[in-house]
Design a protein around this motif. Structure first.
Motif, PDB file in Angstrom:
ATOM      1  N   PHE A 387      49.205  39.407  46.584  1.00  0.00           N
ATOM      2  CA  PHE A 387      47.944  39.706  45.910  1.00  0.00           C
ATOM      3  C   PHE A 387      46.747  39.199  46.698  1.00  0.00           C
ATOM      4  O   PHE A 387      45.656  39.758  46.619  1.00  0.00           O
ATOM      5  CB  PHE A 387      47.935  39.089  44.510  1.00  0.00           C
ATOM      6  CG  PHE A 387      47.788  37.583  44.508  1.00  0.00           C
ATOM      7  CD1 PHE A 387      46.543  36.990  44.380  1.00  0.00           C
ATOM      8  CD2 PHE A 387      48.892  36.753  44.645  1.00  0.00           C
ATOM      9  CE1 PHE A 387      46.396  35.612  44.387  1.00  0.00           C
ATOM     10  CE2 PHE A 387      48.759  35.375  44.658  1.00  0.00           C
ATOM     11  CZ  PHE A 387      47.512  34.803  44.526  1.00  0.00           C
ATOM     12  N   ASN A 421      48.614  37.604  38.919  1.00  0.00           N
ATOM     13  CA  ASN A 421      47.922  38.397  39.929  1.00  0.00           C
ATOM     14  C   ASN A 421      48.830  39.488  40.491  1.00  0.00           C
ATOM     15  O   ASN A 421      48.412  40.638  40.669  1.00  0.00           O
ATOM     16  CB  ASN A 421      47.444  37.492  41.055  1.00  0.00           C
ATOM     17  CG  ASN A 421      46.578  36.345  40.559  1.00  0.00           C
ATOM     18  OD1 ASN A 421      47.008  35.540  39.755  1.00  0.00           O
ATOM     19  ND2 ASN A 421      45.358  36.264  41.030  1.00  0.00           N
ATOM     20  N   TRP A 682      40.758  39.981  39.533  1.00  0.00           N
ATOM     21  CA  TRP A 682      41.830  40.376  38.618  1.00  0.00           C
ATOM     22  C   TRP A 682      41.332  40.742  37.219  1.00  0.00           C
ATOM     23  O   TRP A 682      42.158  41.018  36.330  1.00  0.00           O
ATOM     24  CB  TRP A 682      42.872  39.266  38.492  1.00  0.00           C
ATOM     25  CG  TRP A 682      42.348  37.860  38.394  1.00  0.00           C
ATOM     26  CD1 TRP A 682      42.388  36.918  39.368  1.00  0.00           C
ATOM     27  CD2 TRP A 682      41.721  37.224  37.256  1.00  0.00           C
ATOM     28  NE1 TRP A 682      41.819  35.733  38.917  1.00  0.00           N
ATOM     29  CE2 TRP A 682      41.411  35.897  37.633  1.00  0.00           C
ATOM     30  CE3 TRP A 682      41.395  37.652  35.973  1.00  0.00           C
ATOM     31  CZ2 TRP A 682      40.790  34.993  36.767  1.00  0.00           C
ATOM     32  CZ3 TRP A 682      40.771  36.759  35.105  1.00  0.00           C
ATOM     33  CH2 TRP A 682      40.482  35.442  35.502  1.00  0.00           C
ATOM     34  N   ASN A 728      44.751  42.200  44.044  1.00  0.00           N
ATOM     35  CA  ASN A 728      44.759  42.400  42.587  1.00  0.00           C
ATOM     36  C   ASN A 728      43.434  43.006  42.122  1.00  0.00           C
ATOM     37  O   ASN A 728      43.380  43.634  41.069  1.00  0.00           O
ATOM     38  CB  ASN A 728      45.134  41.158  41.788  1.00  0.00           C
ATOM     39  CG  ASN A 728      44.409  39.884  42.138  1.00  0.00           C
ATOM     40  OD1 ASN A 728      44.841  38.821  41.728  1.00  0.00           O
ATOM     41  ND2 ASN A 728      43.313  39.935  42.892  1.00  0.00           N
ATOM     42  N   SER A 732      43.944  46.480  40.026  1.00  0.00           N
ATOM     43  CA  SER A 732      43.354  46.678  38.697  1.00  0.00           C
ATOM     44  C   SER A 732      42.381  47.851  38.707  1.00  0.00           C
ATOM     45  O   SER A 732      42.237  48.567  37.711  1.00  0.00           O
ATOM     46  CB  SER A 732      42.663  45.397  38.216  1.00  0.00           C
ATOM     47  OG  SER A 732      41.707  44.941  39.157  1.00  0.00           O
TER      48      SER A 732
END
Length: 801
Positions: A387, A421, A682, A728, A732
């Protein structure tokens, strides 16, 4: 409830008067502006006409190449290139070509994910010393091309990574004979003591026990090639953690991926021989170099870099490397074509292309593709994509001028697995159909399953696998987070850390991902069933164990487990019946009950456990009922919103489901949710908004999250809360964009549940039951829709507002 009724309810909530369930006849008639009663023959004739017209106006979008017409200032302006499990940071600086070498699983004694070195390519006479220059990432075929002209000299450098063999290929072509020099540069030419924050790159972090060293590599000329490797010392951080956590009696049973690990490779070129050793300094880091040079000028020069890792002895490693080198000599054109075919299929499998008057929307679509490219570079790694930078970190001093460390640095560790993450890197791979790329993440948990079970048995005497939040790649808690200054009588199964205590439930998201690959792609998941069942067993037995320590009963008066102490992500601490834990347990158990391959005995056990999971709790803001993060908690430690985890990832609330208004209230009125809202790193607010059908909020948050990073490569986000490039952050962003376009509930496929009508888009995403959906939306109208298999067309519901 039948599907039509469900659709009516959903669309009523969204302000629509009637559901628009897809049928081909209605779709064609409306698309062609024809009467619904038109004969099928006339309908087909009109459709053919419009089909060819639509091909003219809506040709299939292509992956947009990245083109730079000037050279880079430093490594932060590098371009990611990769394949298989190798990543390169490629840039041209002052007329010379550079790239960092990264390979999945290259963890040293301290669990730093080491770069394998830096390559420098110098041509003479130099085509990149003139005014004409171009560096291009050719996404469709997965390689980079650098071209330059200086006077009458023209040259082209192609750099590509073999997807199926860990080999980097360099090909130099020119219209005149030139000399090629390739240098291997290493900053690990001597042992280096790491101090202060530099230890954040390894598993010791802020709590090293004594002196921590990054040990030197072995680099030498071997005949007419350069050979380099790092060999882990007999004692690693694994041994330190085992002793710290009182598990020495189990040591031989614990998995240890660092033991006898050797990683490195070789560089050789056609008609090239040893040139020289040299020394220098790049930015703040001293290095030594070893170079090869053309034996005579030529208009074609080819260089091969072979990268090999194994848990073995040096002689055996060298034999493995030699075998790899021999494979690299087999027809390069065939290997190149195979790798390009893999990338072609990758881009055909799934895509999102946005064409809008909103430039930030277009950036979101472009950067979605670029980040997915970066994920594809570790499709077959022995270790999950990290991540905190993946395979594409660069010199840290450019990100933070106080961090005068080597290119090996990344914040939050190399072999440390931060599940909160990591999950965001892997969830989007379901809808993008990249199921094979999820395997390294699943195998990570499977590899450490026995370790997780042994530490549970050692600490508490019961069954089940306990996976902590800060987890090493050998399955034990991170030593710094476990804490060297813990009280003597503190629970030996716990991390002594205010953020991480009692946080066990992130493994449930990976369990659900595994289950979803079965539902989406028909994957055989039998090898992972022990992992899923043991993860559930832990919650059942551990919270029964804790309850019995407090009293005589394992369950409360309603027959439910008492999930205390618990944690709502890293935010709501010492929680009683955490909502994120409840939602995870309920969802995984309900999904297991749907498995056709499960036995009656298994289903009986799962149903019995499901009956013991407590209900989700609620609270009020301004007279509005909202989802509570837990029944109660003692403090707030971070800035996550786990009260919305029942929306995503667990899907208990959402479009077409009861309680949507309660979930929307939580997003709009919960003061913690409002205070914590952000698009950085994140943060998942863009995903929550999309799942709730909040189009404006989803669009604004997703645009902010997926806008150009401010770096030369626009998908190098961060550092955010972590590092650059923040994976991350990208993951997302991908999820949010996907959920704006398509959401799935059982067999229902909702199209455009949170999509602005003025964003034209052409996308292809994957849905459950081996289904793909490809749609073109133009001027707020669907111009083309293709559902495969066709039998799933009747499950499509339009939710475009």
């Amino acid at each position: 409830m039948n599907l039509t009724t469900k659709a009516q309810r959903t669309l009523s909530i969204l302000g629509r008067k009637e559901p628009k369930r897809f049928t081909w006849s209605k779709f064609l008639c409306k698309a062609l502006n024809l009467p619904i009663s038109l004969s099928w023959a006339n309908l087909c004739r009109n459709f053919i006409l419009v089909f060819f017209v639509s091909l003219w106006f809506f040709p299939k979008a292509k992956s947009q190449n990245i083109v730079w017409n000037t050279q880079s200032k430093n490594s932060s302006e590098s371009m990611p290139v990769g394949g298989g499990d190798i990543g390169l940071n490629l840039w041209v600086e002052k007329g010379e070509v550079y790239f960092y070498l990264s390979k999945s699983g290259a963890f040293d004694e301290n669990n730093t994910l080491l770069k394998l070195g830096r390559i420098k390519l110098k041509l003479s006479p130099n085509p990149f010393a003139g005014k004409t220059f171009k560096q291009e990432l050719i996404l469709k075929d997965g390689y980079a091309q650098i071209t330059g002209a200086n006077g009458g000299l023209n040259a082209q450098v192609n750099i590509w990574v073999d997807v199926f063999k860990p080999i980097v290929n360099i090909e130099v072509k020119s219209n005149r004979n030139i000399s090629t020099e390739v240098g291997y540069e290493s900053w690990r030419f001597e042992d280096r003591i790491t101090k202060g924050k530099e230890n954040n790159q390894n598993s010791y972090k802020w709590a090293p026990q004594g002196i921590v060293k990054t040990f030197k590599d072995n680099v030498s000329f071997q005949g007419n090639k350069i050979e380099f490797f790092h060999q882990n010392k007999p004692e690693t951080v694994f041994d330190v953690a085992v002793k710290q956590q009182g598990l020495e009696n189990y040591k031989t049973e614990l998995v240890n991926p660092l033991k006898n690990l050797i990683f490195g490779g070789s560089i050789q070129g056609e008609h090239m021989s040893v040139d020289k050793k040299y020394a220098g300094k790049y930015l703040n880091t001293a290095f030594q170099g070893w170079s090869l040079k053309s034996e005579k000028p030529s208009n074609i020069n080819r260089i091969t870099i072979s990268l090999y890792s194994a848990n073995t002895l040096v002689d055996e490693w060298k034999r493995g490397l030699l075998a790899l080198e021999e494979k690299g000599k087999i027809d390069r054109d065939i290997s190149l074509k195979a790798s390009q075919n893999w990338w072609n299929e990758y881009w055909n499998r799934s895509f999102i292309y946005i064409n809008s008057n909103d430039s930030l929307a277009n950036q979101a679509g472009k950067n979605y593709q670029l980040f997915r490219y970066m994920l594809g570079c570790n499709a077959f790694g022995t270790s999950p994509t990290k991540f905190n930078g993946g395979l594409f970190t660069f010199d840290p001093v450019i990100t933070d001028t106080t961090l005068k460390y080597t290119p090996d640095f990344r914040n939050w560790g190399g072999g440390t697995h931060t599940a909160q993450n990591q999950r965001l890197v892997y969830w989007p791979m379901l809808k993008s159909g990249d199921f094979e790329m999820m395997k390294p993440q699943f195998d990570f948990y499977l590899m450490i399953l026995k370790t997780a079970e042994l530490r549970t048995k050692n600490a508490w005497g019961h069954n089940g696998a306990s996976f902590t939040e800060q987890l090493e790649n050998f399955g034990l808690p991170n030593p710094a987070e476990y804490n060297w200054k813990r009280p003597l009588d503190f629970d030996k199964g716990m991390e002594y850390n205010a953020w991480l205590e009692y946080e066990w439930d992130t493994v449930l998201e990976f369990c659900m991902m595994i289950l979803e690959t079965e539902r989406y792609n028909g994957n055989n998941i039998q090898q992972y069933m022990p992992l899923i069942e043991s993860s559930l067993t832990f919650f059942k037995e551990h919270y029964s164990y804790l309850a019995k320590q407090r009293g005589a009963k394992a369950l409360d008066a309603n027959g439910h487990l008492v999930l205390y102490p618990g944690s709502g992500a890293e935010t709501y601490k010492m929680a009683y019946n955490s909502t994120s834990t409840i939602a995870g347990l309920k969802s995984v158990l309900q999904r297991l009950l749907e498995l056709k391959s499960a036995s009656d005995v298994q289903k009986k056990n799962w149903q019995e456990m499901l009956n013991t999971i407590p209900p989700i709790s609620f609270r009020e803001f301004s007279g509005k009922t909202t989802i509570a993060p837990a029944k109660s908690w003692e403090r707030i430690n971070n800035t996550e919103s786990p009260q919305l985890y029942p929306v995503y990832p667990w899907g208990i609330y959402g479009i077409g489901k009861p309680g949507l208004d309660t979930a929307i209230n939580t997003f709009k009125y919960d003061t913690d949710v409002l205070k914590f809202r952000s698009y950085v790193g994140w943060k998942q607010d863009n995903i929550f908004a999309a799942r709730l059908g909040l189009t404006k909020e989803a669009a604004d948050l997703t645009k902010a999250k997926l806008k150009d990073s401010g770096r030369r490569f626009s998908a190098f986000w961060g550092p955010g809360f972590d590092w650059v490039p923040d994976h991350n952050w990208g993951g997302s962003g991908m999820i949010g964009l996907q959920e704006m376009l398509m959401q799935c509930d059982g067999k229902d496929i909702y199209l455009f549940p949170a999509w602005p009508k003025n964003w034209d888009v052409h996308f292809k995403l994957h849905a459950p039951y081996q289904t793909t959906v490809e749609v073109t939306l133009k001027n707020g109208k669907i111009e083309n829709l293709k559902v495969t298999p066709e039998s799933r067309e009747t499950d499509v519901i339009y939710v475009l507002k």
